[in-house]
Design a protein around this motif. Structure first.
Motif, mmCIF file in Angstrom:
data_model
loop_
_atom_site.group_PDB
_atom_site.id
_atom_site.type_symbol
_atom_site.label_atom_id
_atom_site.label_comp_id
_atom_site.label_asym_id
_atom_site.label_seq_id
_atom_site.Cartn_x
_atom_site.Cartn_y
_atom_site.Cartn_z
ATOM 1 N N CYS A 172 -2.015 -8.136 15.160
ATOM 2 C CA CYS A 172 -1.054 -8.225 14.224
ATOM 3 C C CYS A 172 -0.050 -7.030 13.842
ATOM 4 N N THR A 173 1.294 -7.239 13.228
ATOM 5 C CA THR A 173 2.064 -6.219 12.831
ATOM 6 C C THR A 173 2.459 -6.373 11.752
ATOM 7 N N VAL A 174 3.166 -5.385 10.892
ATOM 8 C CA VAL A 174 3.525 -5.644 9.815
ATOM 9 C C VAL A 174 5.108 -5.138 9.593
ATOM 10 N N ASN A 175 5.626 -6.145 9.005
ATOM 11 C CA ASN A 175 7.298 -6.011 9.215
ATOM 12 C C ASN A 175 7.946 -6.004 7.645
ATOM 13 N N THR A 176 9.282 -5.862 7.757
ATOM 14 C CA THR A 176 9.821 -6.071 6.342
ATOM 15 C C THR A 176 10.377 -7.542 6.206
ATOM 16 N N GLY A 177 10.913 -8.203 7.171
ATOM 17 C CA GLY A 177 11.514 -9.411 7.477
ATOM 18 C C GLY A 177 12.676 -9.286 6.809
ATOM 19 N N ASN A 178 12.857 -9.672 5.301
ATOM 20 C CA ASN A 178 13.843 -9.512 4.763
ATOM 21 C C ASN A 178 13.927 -8.499 3.776
ATOM 22 N N ARG A 179 14.601 -7.218 4.043
ATOM 23 C CA ARG A 179 14.388 -6.058 3.272
ATOM 24 C C ARG A 179 14.938 -6.301 1.595
ATOM 25 N N THR A 180 15.871 -7.102 1.561
ATOM 26 C CA THR A 180 16.272 -7.376 0.167
ATOM 27 C C THR A 180 15.082 -7.924 -0.803
ATOM 28 N N VAL A 181 14.150 -8.514 -0.049
ATOM 29 C CA VAL A 181 13.210 -9.086 -0.898
ATOM 30 C C VAL A 181 11.989 -8.030 -0.688
ATOM 31 N N ALA A 182 11.461 -7.680 0.293
ATOM 32 C CA ALA A 182 10.482 -6.832 0.621
ATOM 33 C C ALA A 182 10.372 -5.213 0.481
ATOM 34 N N GLY A 183 11.810 -4.715 0.502
ATOM 35 C CA GLY A 183 11.991 -3.132 0.737
ATOM 36 C C GLY A 183 11.783 -2.553 1.960
ATOM 37 N N SER A 184 11.412 -1.461 1.952
ATOM 38 C CA SER A 184 11.292 -0.738 3.030
ATOM 39 C C SER A 184 9.941 -0.905 3.667
ATOM 40 N N LEU A 185 10.137 -0.545 4.948
ATOM 41 C CA LEU A 185 8.780 -0.713 5.674
ATOM 42 C C LEU A 185 7.478 0.288 5.166
ATOM 43 N N THR A 186 8.068 1.608 4.656
ATOM 44 C CA THR A 186 7.096 2.317 3.688
ATOM 45 C C THR A 186 6.714 1.742 2.574
ATOM 46 N N ASP A 187 7.533 0.924 2.087
ATOM 47 C CA ASP A 187 7.073 0.070 0.750
ATOM 48 C C ASP A 187 5.987 -0.887 1.096
ATOM 49 N N GLN A 188 6.046 -1.470 2.492
ATOM 50 C CA GLN A 188 5.064 -2.541 2.786
ATOM 51 C C GLN A 188 3.544 -1.576 3.016
ATOM 52 N N PHE A 189 3.767 -0.380 3.545
ATOM 53 C CA PHE A 189 2.626 0.223 4.061
ATOM 54 C C PHE A 189 1.896 0.706 2.757
ATOM 55 N N VAL A 190 2.852 1.336 1.656
ATOM 56 C CA VAL A 190 1.979 1.680 0.363
ATOM 57 C C VAL A 190 1.308 0.409 -0.229
ATOM 58 N N ALA A 191 1.753 -0.679 -0.075
ATOM 59 C CA ALA A 191 1.466 -1.926 -0.582
ATOM 60 C C ALA A 191 -0.039 -2.297 -0.182
ATOM 61 N N LEU A 192 0.039 -2.137 1.330
ATOM 62 C CA LEU A 192 -1.250 -2.385 2.141
ATOM 63 C C LEU A 192 -2.113 -1.239 1.629
ATOM 64 N N ALA A 193 -1.891 0.041 1.634
ATOM 65 C CA ALA A 193 -2.810 0.964 1.212
ATOM 66 C C ALA A 193 -3.306 0.839 -0.349
ATOM 67 N N ASP A 194 -2.612 0.297 -1.117
ATOM 68 C CA ASP A 194 -2.977 -0.013 -2.545
ATOM 69 C C ASP A 194 -3.771 -1.186 -2.749
ATOM 70 N N THR A 195 -3.489 -2.371 -1.837
ATOM 71 C CA THR A 195 -4.452 -3.317 -2.020
ATOM 72 C C THR A 195 -5.703 -3.404 -1.016
ATOM 73 N N PHE A 196 -5.558 -3.013 0.094
ATOM 74 C CA PHE A 196 -6.715 -3.121 1.074
ATOM 75 C C PHE A 196 -7.326 -1.735 1.374
ATOM 76 N N GLY A 197 -6.676 -0.917 0.868
ATOM 77 C CA GLY A 197 -7.409 0.685 1.142
ATOM 78 C C GLY A 197 -7.116 1.138 2.408
ATOM 79 N N TYR A 198 -5.898 0.581 3.109
ATOM 80 C CA TYR A 198 -5.558 0.992 4.437
ATOM 81 C C TYR A 198 -5.230 2.543 4.488
#
Ligand SMILES: [Zn+2]
Length: 318
Positions: free
Chosen positions: A246-272
């Motif tokens: 598995c990899t994690v990406n932004t896909g559409n940055r207008t919707v998803a924000g930055s890759l850091t935003d994705q990482f923060v969301a994973l840290a907050d939700t799954f404790g990564y």
């Protein structure tokens, strides 16, 4: 050749991360579309590419495969080849190694864009992609994929999030080595009630896992598009536990924000923490449409030293 490092020397006592730490880590992005309205002139297209890469570099994305859909930029009179040339001209941004993936829209110019990818492969164009509504297009476009395979141009395919296991099967059978938004893989799972081995992949998903096809997820975007009610319901962690790449990406940055935003969301939700982000980053490097030597270099020269030098705090609030 030495085998690629798959672990970083991260102290188990230092596992927590905050936004600042995540923003500072070198990141690899293999699924990100050029944002904004279709460009009409050569200069605006080059500037659009350059601006997006400058933003990505500021987010410490050190390697990106940026997707452009050439046919969307031809209305101002540019040919498909000129679109590629203008995009390539915008790749020269400091602190980020950027390549292009040419995306065709299902049912439209798939053959033409595939041929464009074949012609430009090796000059910053590293691969091909198909997006658009999840119609099963093997019959009509099989010839385009055959030409890509014969020219050794790797390709990924949008297989979701509204696709089903049949769209994933089709992508695999056409020869895709990466799958975008393939959340429907879990529909192919079954529960082993006899051997008590828990959840097991079926034939299609088993092939995807066991052949190490790279799964390009963009969890925030996929939730936005209805693949899961909330991030906590996304199948990312289940797929990781079962051994999928598995990899994690932004896909559409207008919707998803930055890759850091994705990482923060994973840290907050799954404790990564650092180990999970390192693992995701290694998978992105391994899945990149680069040579093995280039991947090894990216990992050893950029990714590993940064993780090993990072002093991951014990307390994210400190
Ligand atoms: Zn996409």
């Amino acid at each position: 050749m030495d085998t690629m490092h798959d672990t970083a020397d991260i102290s188990p006592d230092r596992k927590t991360v905050n936004r600042e730490v995540l923003a500072g880590l070198p990141k690899v992005l293999i699924h990100d579309h050029l944002a904004g309205a279709p460009a009409q002139t050569p200069e605006t297209l080059t500037a659009q590419v350059r601006d997006q890469l400058t933003e990505l570099a500021a987010d410490n994305v050190v390697y990106v495969e940026l997707r452009i859909s050439p046919e969307l930029h031809t209305e101002g009179g540019l040919t498909l080849q000129e679109v590629v040339d203008c995009a390539v001209a915008g790749l020269d941004v400091p602190r980020i190694d950027a390549r292009l993936i040419l995306t065709a829209q299902r049912g439209r110019l798939v053959s033409e864009i595939a041929e464009l990818a074949v012609r430009n492969h090796g000059r910053k164009v590293v691969g091909f992609d198909v997006a658009g509504p999840e119609v099963h297009s093997a019959g009509t476009d099989a010839d385009a994929f055959r030409k890509l395979r014969e020219a050794y141009v790797p390709f990924t395919m949008h297989s979701g999030p509204d696709g089903d296991i049949d769209s994933i099967a089709e992508a695999v059978q056409l020869g895709a080595t990466r799958l975008s938004h393939a959340v429907a893989l879990v529909d192919d799972f079954y529960i082993d009630t006899e051997g008590f081995e828990g959840v097991l992949p079926g034939r299609v998903s088993g092939w995807v896992r066991d052949r190490h096809l790279t799964l390009e997820f963009a969890p925030t975007l996929e939730v936005h598009l209805g693949a899961a009610e909330e991030l906590g319901d996304h199948p990312l962690t289940l797929l990781q536990q079962l051994g999928f790449t598995c990899t994690v990406n932004t896909g559409n940055r207008t919707v998803a924000g930055s890759l850091t935003d994705q990482f923060v969301a994973l840290a907050d939700t799954f404790g990564y923490g650092p180990e999970e982000f390192f693992d995701l980053t290694v998978n992105a490097v391994q899945g990149a449409f680069l040579t093995e030597v280039e991947r090894q270099d990216l990992l050893e020269r950029v990714i590993l030293p940064a993780y090993e030098a990072q002093d991951f705090e014990d307390d994210p609030s400190s």
